[in-house]
Structures are given as C-alpha cells and as structure tokens.
Design an enzyme around this catalytic site. Structure first.
Site, PDB file in Angstrom:
ATOM      1  N   GLN A 144       0.843  -1.186   0.000  1.00  0.00           N
ATOM      2  CA  GLN A 144       0.000   0.000   0.000  1.00  0.00           C
ATOM      3  C   GLN A 144       0.881   1.240   0.000  1.00  0.00           C
ATOM      4  O   GLN A 144       1.534   1.542   1.002  1.00  0.00           O
ATOM      5  CB  GLN A 144      -0.938  -0.006   1.208  1.00  0.00           C
ATOM      6  CG  GLN A 144      -2.071   0.992   1.087  1.00  0.00           C
ATOM      7  CD  GLN A 144      -2.130   1.953   2.230  1.00  0.00           C
ATOM      8  OE1 GLN A 144      -1.717   1.661   3.330  1.00  0.00           O
ATOM      9  NE2 GLN A 144      -2.625   3.134   1.967  1.00  0.00           N
ATOM     10  N   TYR A 201      -6.314  -0.289  23.276  1.00  0.00           N
ATOM     11  CA  TYR A 201      -6.608  -0.998  22.023  1.00  0.00           C
ATOM     12  C   TYR A 201      -7.965  -0.535  21.458  1.00  0.00           C
ATOM     13  O   TYR A 201      -8.169  -0.486  20.249  1.00  0.00           O
ATOM     14  CB  TYR A 201      -6.550  -2.509  22.227  1.00  0.00           C
ATOM     15  CG  TYR A 201      -6.309  -3.276  20.946  1.00  0.00           C
ATOM     16  CD1 TYR A 201      -5.183  -3.035  20.158  1.00  0.00           C
ATOM     17  CD2 TYR A 201      -7.210  -4.251  20.524  1.00  0.00           C
ATOM     18  CE1 TYR A 201      -4.966  -3.745  18.983  1.00  0.00           C
ATOM     19  CE2 TYR A 201      -6.998  -4.967  19.353  1.00  0.00           C
ATOM     20  CZ  TYR A 201      -5.878  -4.711  18.587  1.00  0.00           C
ATOM     21  OH  TYR A 201      -5.673  -5.413  17.424  1.00  0.00           O
ATOM     22  N   LYS A 241     -11.469  -6.104  15.861  1.00  0.00           N
ATOM     23  CA  LYS A 241     -11.001  -7.501  15.893  1.00  0.00           C
ATOM     24  C   LYS A 241     -12.122  -8.446  16.337  1.00  0.00           C
ATOM     25  O   LYS A 241     -12.184  -9.586  15.863  1.00  0.00           O
ATOM     26  CB  LYS A 241      -9.785  -7.647  16.810  1.00  0.00           C
ATOM     27  CG  LYS A 241      -8.509  -6.982  16.297  1.00  0.00           C
ATOM     28  CD  LYS A 241      -8.030  -7.514  14.961  1.00  0.00           C
ATOM     29  CE  LYS A 241      -6.590  -7.090  14.664  1.00  0.00           C
ATOM     30  NZ  LYS A 241      -6.176  -7.437  13.278  1.00  0.00           N
ATOM     31  N   ALA A 292       3.361  -1.970  13.033  1.00  0.00           N
ATOM     32  CA  ALA A 292       2.025  -1.690  13.571  1.00  0.00           C
ATOM     33  C   ALA A 292       2.060  -1.452  15.083  1.00  0.00           C
ATOM     34  O   ALA A 292       1.188  -0.782  15.630  1.00  0.00           O
ATOM     35  CB  ALA A 292       1.069  -2.838  13.256  1.00  0.00           C
TER      36      ALA A 292
END
Ligand code: 0WE
Length: 272
Positions: free
Chosen positions: A46, A161, A168, A201
């Site tokens: 990307q 998170y 997720k 990440a």
C-alpha cells in the site's frame, strides 16, 4: 525452487500475502515459512513507501508478483485478483495481516471514538477480509485456506486498544461466518491471535514495552512470541495438516490468554 524444501507442507501451493510492511511484519514471518515449505507467493503493498520495502523482500524469495492494494478500494482488489487469475489461474491460500485505526482512537477513551474513526477501523481491519475472501473464492477451485490476524483485545478490554478491539471482535465473528459460507467449497478460514510483537504496527503504541515485559512473567511458556512462531502455526493452518479444522481462533501467545494472573512463583525469567 531456491530455498524450498522438497516434501514441504506447501509444495506446489500458491498463496497471496496481504500486509507485509517490512522484514519484521507478521505477514513476512508467514511468507518466509510458507516459501520454505514450498509455496509460491504473491504480495501486495500500500503506497510507494511500502513498495520499496515489499518488492525486495518478495524478490528475495523468488517472487515477482507484487501488486498495489489499498484494501478500501474495490477496484484495486479486483485488479489483484484479475492478475492472479491471469498469472496462476487459481489460488490455494490467502493471508490477511492488515489493520488500521486512527492514532487518536488508540489513546484515551473508547467512548470518544468518532463515527468516522469507527468506520475507518472496521473497514480496513474487518470488512477487507470479507472483500478479499469473496474475491479469492472463485480462484480457490481446489479448496483453500485463509488466515486473518487478530489479537486478544477482541475478547478482553485492553488498555488503549479501544476501537481496534471492536474491529477484531467483528473480524473474529467474520471468520466464523466466512468459514460457514466457504466450507462447502472446502475453503477453510482461520484466525491467528498473536501475542505482542515489535512490528511497524506496534511502533509508537503506548504500553507496548509493558506488554512485552509482562509476557515472560505471566505467559505459561515464560517468553514473548516471535514472527517465526506465527509462521509455523500459519504453515499448519494453510496446509493439509489442518484439513479438519475451520472457523477457529488459534492463539500464538505463549499461553497468555489461558491465565487469569501472574503465578506467584514466577519471577519473569525465561520459562525454559
Ligand atoms: O493490532 C495491532 C496494531 C493495530 C494498529 C496499530 C496502529 C498504530 C499506528 C492499528 N492502527 C494503528 N494506527 C496507527 O496510527 N496490534 C495487536 C498491536 C497493538 O496495537 C495496540 C496494542 C497492541 C498490542 C494499540 C494499543 C494497545 C495495544
């Protein structure tokens, strides 16, 4: 093929790997192992910056299949699978290792997540798996196997998170529904829930150091996991060794998720 073992678990198999950013990526750990087990691989990137990382990695394992892919762009998804169909005619496996939430949504309170921040996180981190599975299905004429990467924050509220945990959770549910849809075609769909690893990440994620320190103290195996651990489990899930399993979330977290708290006898040194 150079570097591949005869009698490998994935001899003659062809797979698409989405989500290599650099040599530390979980997707690269999976790619390296799949290559060593005899697979032939295609990669996507990307943006120009990542192309400069991905192309040399792909070439290092004899792959010249490197196509641009922004997973939010249906046209780019169509292009990747059109090229796959033309070059290979079929596909045996797919690895999805892509996630994104705005940085501001990975700090502070989940209750402050904006509508657009939520949509971004769910689109890139969850819907993209559904879109790729749909595009891959017609090429998986001999059956197949798909993996998406997930994290424990899907099921347990994890500091910072936040909206990624929500994404997720949706991804893990998607894996189960995709497994039901694709099972009749002998296409299996799996999640790998990896423990924390220092990757791009994870860089700049506040609290990462603390998580990496707690793992050896609390995880049954007394250590952090590596991208090679993830690659090995992926090789099993992509191969016929796992022919009887689909729809599951497979933890590669040194056992962390099965514990309630640190064992009082544990000092945090290696468990080995
Ligand atoms: O899923 C992930 C990382 C996902 C991620 C990371 C970033 C950082 C940079 C998604 N979007 C972004 N956006 C950015 O701008 N992990 C499992 C690694 C991770 O990320 C965390 C973690 C852990 C572990 C974020 C907060 C708390 C823990």
């Amino acid at each position: 093929m150079a570097g591949s073992a005869p009698g490998g678990l994935l001899d003659g198999r062809r797979g698409l790997i989405v989500g290599v950013a650099n040599k530390r990526s979980l997707a690269w750990g999976i790619a390296r192992r799949a290559h060593n087990e005899g697979a032939e691989l295609a990669f996507t990137f990307q943006g120009d910056a990542l192309e400069r990382r991905v192309r040399p990695l792909a070439e290092s394992i004899g792959s010249t299949f490197v196509e641009p892919l922004d997973v939010t762009d249906d046209g780019q998804i169509d292009n990747v699978f059109a090229v796959l169909k033309e070059r290979w005619g079929r596909l045996d496996f797919l690895v999805h290792s892509v996630a994104f939430a705005n940085r501001e949504d990975l700090l502070g309170r989940t209750v402050d997540t904006s509508r657009t921040g939520f949509a971004t996180a769910l689109d890139i981190s969850c819907y993209s798996m559904i879109a790729l599975a749909r595009a891959a299905e017609p090429l998986m004429t001999g059956g197949g196997s798909m993996i998406a990467m997930t994290y424990y924050g899907a099921t347990k509220a994890t500091p910072n998170y936040n909206v990624m945990g929500i994404a997720k959770a949706a991804l893990e549910a998607s894996i189960r529904y995709l497994a039901v849809d694709l099972g009749p075609k002998n296409i299996r769909v799996h999640g790998i829930s990896a423990g924390p690893v220092r990757t791009l990440a994870a860089s700049g994620v506040s609290g990462m150091r603390g998580m990496l320190k707690v793992m050896p103290e609390r995880a049954p195996l007394g250590r952090n996991i590596t991208v090679d651990d993830v690659g090995a489990t992926a090789a099993y899930l992509l191969s016929d060794l796992s022919a009887g399993t689909t729809g599951g979330i497979h933890f590669v977290d040194a056992g962390f998720n099965i514990t309630a708290m640190r064992h009082p006898d544990r000092d945090g040194q290696s468990g080995r």
